[in-house]
Design a protein around this motif. Structure first.
Motif, PDB file in Angstrom:
ATOM      1  N   GLU A 274       0.870  -1.166   0.000  1.00 60.95           N
ATOM      2  CA  GLU A 274       0.000   0.000   0.000  1.00 60.95           C
ATOM      3  C   GLU A 274       0.906   1.213   0.000  1.00 60.95           C
ATOM      4  N   GLY A 275       0.644   2.148  -0.905  1.00 59.29           N
ATOM      5  CA  GLY A 275       1.516   3.313  -0.939  1.00 59.29           C
ATOM      6  C   GLY A 275       0.907   4.433  -1.749  1.00 59.29           C
ATOM      7  N   THR A 276       1.613   5.555  -1.750  1.00 54.49           N
ATOM      8  CA  THR A 276       1.175   6.701  -2.547  1.00 54.49           C
ATOM      9  C   THR A 276       1.751   6.529  -3.938  1.00 54.49           C
ATOM     10  N   LEU A 277       0.894   6.512  -4.944  1.00 52.83           N
ATOM     11  CA  LEU A 277       1.333   6.286  -6.312  1.00 52.83           C
ATOM     12  C   LEU A 277       1.950   7.564  -6.882  1.00 52.83           C
ATOM     13  N   ARG A 278       3.215   7.463  -7.251  1.00 50.00           N
ATOM     14  CA  ARG A 278       3.895   8.615  -7.836  1.00 50.00           C
ATOM     15  C   ARG A 278       3.976   8.509  -9.351  1.00 50.00           C
ATOM     16  N   GLY A 279       4.043   7.280  -9.880  1.00 52.47           N
ATOM     17  CA  GLY A 279       4.119   7.119 -11.321  1.00 52.47           C
ATOM     18  C   GLY A 279       4.099   5.659 -11.705  1.00 52.47           C
ATOM     19  N   PHE A 280       3.969   5.413 -12.991  1.00 56.18           N
ATOM     20  CA  PHE A 280       3.924   4.041 -13.494  1.00 56.18           C
ATOM     21  C   PHE A 280       4.319   4.082 -14.961  1.00 56.18           C
ATOM     22  N   ASP A 281       4.501   2.882 -15.542  1.00 55.84           N
ATOM     23  CA  ASP A 281       4.766   2.845 -16.974  1.00 55.84           C
ATOM     24  C   ASP A 281       3.882   1.792 -17.637  1.00 55.84           C
ATOM     25  N   ASP A 282       4.078   1.576 -18.921  1.00 55.88           N
ATOM     26  CA  ASP A 282       3.237   0.647 -19.680  1.00 55.88           C
ATOM     27  C   ASP A 282       3.318  -0.794 -19.179  1.00 55.88           C
ATOM     28  N   PHE A 283       4.384  -1.104 -18.472  1.00 55.53           N
ATOM     29  CA  PHE A 283       4.553  -2.472 -17.980  1.00 55.53           C
ATOM     30  C   PHE A 283       4.035  -2.636 -16.560  1.00 55.53           C
ATOM     31  N   PHE A 284       3.343  -1.598 -16.054  1.00 57.79           N
ATOM     32  CA  PHE A 284       2.827  -1.615 -14.688  1.00 57.79           C
ATOM     33  C   PHE A 284       3.917  -1.596 -13.630  1.00 57.79           C
ATOM     34  N   ASN A 285       5.148  -1.277 -13.997  1.00 59.25           N
ATOM     35  CA  ASN A 285       6.147  -0.981 -12.967  1.00 59.25           C
ATOM     36  C   ASN A 285       5.656   0.289 -12.285  1.00 59.25           C
ATOM     37  N   MET A 286       5.752   0.365 -10.966  1.00 59.40           N
ATOM     38  CA  MET A 286       5.169   1.494 -10.257  1.00 59.40           C
ATOM     39  C   MET A 286       6.146   2.133  -9.299  1.00 59.40           C
ATOM     40  N   VAL A 287       6.099   3.445  -9.225  1.00 62.98           N
ATOM     41  CA  VAL A 287       6.874   4.171  -8.228  1.00 62.98           C
ATOM     42  C   VAL A 287       5.913   4.522  -7.104  1.00 62.98           C
ATOM     43  N   LEU A 288       6.244   4.035  -5.895  1.00 59.25           N
ATOM     44  CA  LEU A 288       5.383   4.271  -4.738  1.00 59.25           C
ATOM     45  C   LEU A 288       6.183   4.909  -3.620  1.00 59.25           C
ATOM     46  N   GLU A 289       5.503   5.724  -2.806  1.00 64.78           N
ATOM     47  CA  GLU A 289       6.149   6.338  -1.640  1.00 64.78           C
ATOM     48  C   GLU A 289       5.377   6.025  -0.381  1.00 64.78           C
ATOM     49  N   ASN A 290       6.100   6.066   0.751  1.00 63.97           N
ATOM     50  CA  ASN A 290       5.479   5.792   2.065  1.00 63.97           C
ATOM     51  C   ASN A 290       4.719   4.483   2.032  1.00 63.97           C
ATOM     52  N   VAL A 291       5.479   3.459   1.708  1.00 64.56           N
ATOM     53  CA  VAL A 291       4.899   2.158   1.387  1.00 64.56           C
ATOM     54  C   VAL A 291       4.820   1.256   2.612  1.00 64.56           C
ATOM     55  N   ILE A 292       3.737   0.508   2.724  1.00 61.70           N
ATOM     56  CA  ILE A 292       3.640  -0.581   3.692  1.00 61.70           C
ATOM     57  C   ILE A 292       3.649  -1.873   2.889  1.00 61.70           C
ATOM     58  N   GLU A 293       4.569  -2.769   3.241  1.00 61.07           N
ATOM     59  CA  GLU A 293       4.644  -4.065   2.584  1.00 61.07           C
ATOM     60  C   GLU A 293       4.105  -5.122   3.528  1.00 61.07           C
ATOM     61  N   LEU A 294       3.223  -5.966   3.058  1.00 62.02           N
ATOM     62  CA  LEU A 294       2.677  -7.055   3.871  1.00 62.02           C
ATOM     63  C   LEU A 294       3.068  -8.375   3.223  1.00 62.02           C
ATOM     64  N   ASP A 295       3.834  -9.161   3.971  1.00 60.23           N
ATOM     65  CA  ASP A 295       4.334 -10.411   3.420  1.00 60.23           C
ATOM     66  C   ASP A 295       4.263 -11.460   4.513  1.00 60.23           C
ATOM     67  N   ASN A 296       3.444 -12.507   4.309  1.00 63.29           N
ATOM     68  CA  ASN A 296       3.289 -13.553   5.337  1.00 63.29           C
ATOM     69  C   ASN A 296       2.911 -12.982   6.694  1.00 63.29           C
ATOM     70  N   GLY A 297       2.048 -11.998   6.707  1.00 60.43           N
ATOM     71  CA  GLY A 297       1.607 -11.404   7.968  1.00 60.43           C
ATOM     72  C   GLY A 297       2.579 -10.420   8.562  1.00 60.43           C
ATOM     73  N   LYS A 298       3.737 -10.242   7.912  1.00 61.73           N
ATOM     74  CA  LYS A 298       4.743  -9.333   8.455  1.00 61.73           C
ATOM     75  C   LYS A 298       4.717  -8.015   7.682  1.00 61.73           C
ATOM     76  N   LYS A 299       4.557  -6.912   8.439  1.00 61.98           N
ATOM     77  CA  LYS A 299       4.508  -5.609   7.790  1.00 61.98           C
ATOM     78  C   LYS A 299       5.851  -4.910   7.899  1.00 61.98           C
ATOM     79  N   SER A 300       6.224  -4.192   6.849  1.00 64.92           N
ATOM     80  CA  SER A 300       7.399  -3.348   6.968  1.00 64.92           C
ATOM     81  C   SER A 300       7.148  -2.067   6.190  1.00 64.92           C
ATOM     82  N   LYS A 301       7.930  -1.036   6.538  1.00 64.96           N
ATOM     83  CA  LYS A 301       7.742   0.271   5.913  1.00 64.96           C
ATOM     84  C   LYS A 301       8.891   0.562   4.977  1.00 64.96           C
TER      85      LYS A 301
END
Lengths: 77, 87
Positions: free
Chosen positions: A29-56
């Motif tokens: 989850e993050g603030t979308l700053r930009g993207f391209d045709d391949f759906f690569n995305m630039v995000l800021e202030n991101v929360i990553e959720l992986d196997n129940g573990k969150k990181s910033k």
């Protein structure tokens, strides 16, 4: 009825929070700053959720190949 | 476009020479100085540490990562060493 293309919807979501689901049950989850045709995305202030573990993360370039679902204005629950 | 859009090309320009964390699909993380990056997300890192489950497992002077394995490239702009933060 106006046609909205997928990347057009993404463009509308720039500068707002987005919730991204990956193919392997990872979430970002993050603030979308930009993207391209391949759906690569630039995000800021991101929360990553992986196997129940969150990181910033401050700023990331997320590889688009594994992205499954994008929810504009959504958040990790 | 009325918004200021930062594409991947802009991100590339900003992160060169910085310390970045590269996470792969298999959850391995590499923290090092970004020396090169291309449109396929192939990455060259220098002075690189390899982490699996937050444990340091290896150090490399120079490493080439194939872009298809990359999940994300993460940068911190205040240059402190990146650590995962439990929320």
């Amino acid at each position: 009825m106006t046609t909205i293309l997928p990347l057009g919807l993404l463009d509308k979501a720039i500068s707002s929070r987005v919730w991204i689901l990956m193919k392997d049950d990872r979430e970002f989850e993050g603030t979308l700053r930009g993207f391209d045709d391949f759906f690569n995305m630039v995000l800021e202030n991101v929360i990553e959720l992986d196997n129940g573990k969150k990181s910033k993360l401050e700023s990331i370039l997320l590889n688009g190949t594994q992205i499954c679902l994008i929810v504009p204005g959504g958040e990790i629950r | 476009m009325s918004h200021e859009k930062r594409t991947s090309a802009d991100f590339f320009k900003q992160v060169f020479g910085r310390t970045v964390t590269v996470k792969l699909h298999n959850r391995t993380e590499y923290i090092g100085v970004l020396a090169a990056l291309d449109g396929n997300m192939n990455i060259v890192l220098e002075q690189c540490e390899e982490y699996l489950e937050s444990k340091l497992i290896n150090k490399y002077g120079q490493i080439l990562l194939r872009g298809n394995n990359v999940l994300y490239i993460s940068a911190k702009f205040n240059q402190t060493k990146q650590q995962d933060v439990e929320i």
